[in-house]
Design a protein around this motif. Structure first.
Motif, PDB file in Angstrom:
ATOM      1  N   LYS A  33       0.832  -1.193  -0.090  1.00 36.41           N
ATOM      2  CA  LYS A  33      -0.064   0.112   0.060  1.00 36.41           C
ATOM      3  C   LYS A  33       0.904   1.249  -0.059  1.00 36.41           C
ATOM      4  O   LYS A  33       0.147   2.451  -0.214  1.00 36.41           O
ATOM      5  N   GLU A  35       2.607   2.774  -2.278  1.00 33.31           N
ATOM      6  CA  GLU A  35       2.513   3.880  -3.420  1.00 33.31           C
ATOM      7  C   GLU A  35       1.213   4.351  -3.281  1.00 33.31           C
ATOM      8  O   GLU A  35       0.898   5.645  -3.566  1.00 33.31           O
ATOM      9  N   GLU A  36       0.183   3.814  -2.894  1.00 29.96           N
ATOM     10  CA  GLU A  36      -1.124   4.229  -2.697  1.00 29.96           C
ATOM     11  C   GLU A  36      -1.062   5.564  -1.790  1.00 29.96           C
ATOM     12  O   GLU A  36      -1.607   6.640  -1.725  1.00 29.96           O
ATOM     13  N   GLN A  39       0.886   8.571  -3.235  1.00 20.44           N
ATOM     14  CA  GLN A  39       0.089   8.953  -4.296  1.00 20.44           C
ATOM     15  C   GLN A  39      -1.078   9.976  -3.585  1.00 20.44           C
ATOM     16  O   GLN A  39      -1.013  11.263  -3.921  1.00 20.44           O
ATOM     17  N   THR A  40      -1.601   9.552  -2.321  1.00 14.64           N
ATOM     18  CA  THR A  40      -2.721  10.284  -1.878  1.00 14.64           C
ATOM     19  C   THR A  40      -2.141  11.485  -1.345  1.00 14.64           C
ATOM     20  O   THR A  40      -2.872  12.541  -1.132  1.00 14.64           O
TER      21      THR A  40
END
Length: 111
Positions: A33, A35-36, A39-40
């Motif tokens: 998780k 990268e998620e 990005q967020t």
């Protein structure tokens, strides 16, 4: 303006997390998780900056400036401060363990 490229911004977030919240970094990496979350957070930083810079632009357009150089200095400083504030907000990490009232399905490290 001192803005970073998206790639540099994402790198900065990863490095800040790695240094300031190593447990979070490790758990997010292991769970896939990371990268998620990166990005967020990058989206949040950019959104906060855009909101602030719009307000700054509006405020500076309403003033009557006698000295164009002073206007430029003031605007540049305001944009720099807005970027720094947005960036600092996005790279703050709280590595406190999940509380007992947090459900098992709830993400202990929300973006």
């Amino acid at each position: 303006m001192p803005r970073l490229t998206r790639k540099d911004l994402e790198w900065t977030i990863r490095e800040a997390m790695k240094n300031m919240a190593p447990k979070m970094y490790r758990e997010l990496t292991e769970s896939g998780k990371l990268e998620e979350v990166v990005q967020t957070r990058a989206d949040l930083i950019e959104e906060n900056y855009e909101e602030s810079s719009s307000q700054i632009k509006w405020e500076h357009l309403r003033k009557e400036w006698k000295d164009p150089l002073e206007q430029t200095r003031s605007l540049t400083m305001a944009y720099n401060n807005a970027w720094n504030e947005a960036l600092q907000t996005g790279i703050e990490f709280d590595e406190e363990p999940p509380t007992e009232d947090q459900g098992e399905d709830e993400d202990p490290y929300p973006a």
